[in-house]
Design an enzyme around this catalytic site. Sequence first.
Site, PDB file in Angstrom:
ATOM      1  N   ILE A  96      45.738  10.087  59.016  1.00 44.69           N
ATOM      2  CA  ILE A  96      45.569  11.273  59.857  1.00 44.69           C
ATOM      3  C   ILE A  96      44.248  11.880  59.405  1.00 44.69           C
ATOM      4  CG2 ILE A  96      46.456  13.538  60.482  1.00 44.69           C
ATOM      5  CD1 ILE A  96      49.245  12.538  59.989  1.00 44.69           C
ATOM      6  N   PRO A  97      43.199  11.749  60.217  1.00 42.29           N
ATOM      7  CA  PRO A  97      41.830  11.890  59.696  1.00 42.29           C
ATOM      8  C   PRO A  97      41.357  13.335  59.564  1.00 42.29           C
ATOM      9  CG  PRO A  97      41.753  11.303  62.004  1.00 42.29           C
ATOM     10  CD  PRO A  97      43.206  11.300  61.617  1.00 42.29           C
ATOM     11  N   CYS A  98      41.930  14.071  58.614  1.00 39.03           N
ATOM     12  CA  CYS A  98      41.473  15.438  58.381  1.00 39.03           C
ATOM     13  C   CYS A  98      40.033  15.466  57.882  1.00 39.03           C
ATOM     14  CB  CYS A  98      42.399  16.161  57.415  1.00 39.03           C
ATOM     15  SG  CYS A  98      42.783  15.275  55.913  1.00 39.03           S
ATOM     16  N   HIS A  99      39.538  14.337  57.353  1.00 42.99           N
ATOM     17  CA  HIS A  99      38.138  14.299  56.910  1.00 42.99           C
ATOM     18  C   HIS A  99      37.170  14.388  58.088  1.00 42.99           C
ATOM     19  CE1 HIS A  99      39.404  10.140  57.707  1.00 42.99           C
ATOM     20  NE2 HIS A  99      38.147   9.883  58.013  1.00 42.99           N
TER      21      HIS A  99
END
Length: 276
Positions: A241-244
């Site tokens: 889950i690409p919070c970056h």
Amino acid sequence: MTDQSPAYHYAVIARALKIIDAAGPGLTLEGLAGEMGMSPAHFQRTFSAWVGVSPKKYQQYLAIDHARRLLAERHTTLSAALEVGLSGSGRLHDLFLTWEAMAPGDYARGGAGLEIRWGWFDSPFGPALVMATDKGICGIGFADEVGADAAMVDLVSRWPKAAYVEDPLAIRPMVDAAFGGRDTALHLIGAPFQIKVWEALLAIPSGHVTTYADIAGAIGHPSAHRAVGTAVGRNPISFLIPCHRALRRDGGLGGYHWGLERKRAMLAWEAARIDG
């Protein structure tokens, strides 16, 4: 740890980040390799094995202002993506993930009745603590910045009433698939607002970025920038889950739960793979 392992490659990248930041733009590739105690040839092999591009090109991705360039060139607005059905459970249009969200009542019970299996694994971004239910991966944490014990406490505290079983063999197939870019199931365990934010993150293509403000607008809470930032920071499934990929509106990195160096490395790794 061998010089062929993803963890070794990431350790080299993390060291390179520190040296690049300290030295500034005048640092040559030969100088960077020398600072790291590596020959230029070894440095070339390590970078190429990790991301598939030359050190000269990759150094541009590691620069501090890379996030701002991404925001200018690959800014993804989420409203259109969410309108075509990416805000619900199902397969994403350009990713390999499927996901299922836990019912709010189950989350409120602190994970009671859940069995969560866990183990430590090598990953492209250092040693990773991975947790999974029978429905899919529910947690990924990294130990480099905080230590293994703190990473474990961090994830366990999110679902304190679940039963935890150390069983890396049982979950290794899904871990290998996840880090190898193959079909992977996720189990989103969070409060309803958090899950909305995490679903929005899943709509951001690899190599692209968005802003906290865009996420807030996409989920129907345009003034909730701060709450969105908190939910992004509480994302338990790092990288997948690409919070970056969420940045401040001015192109600043914002925060990252597992360390800003790792966030920069993830953004650079994805952009370089797309361009490569």
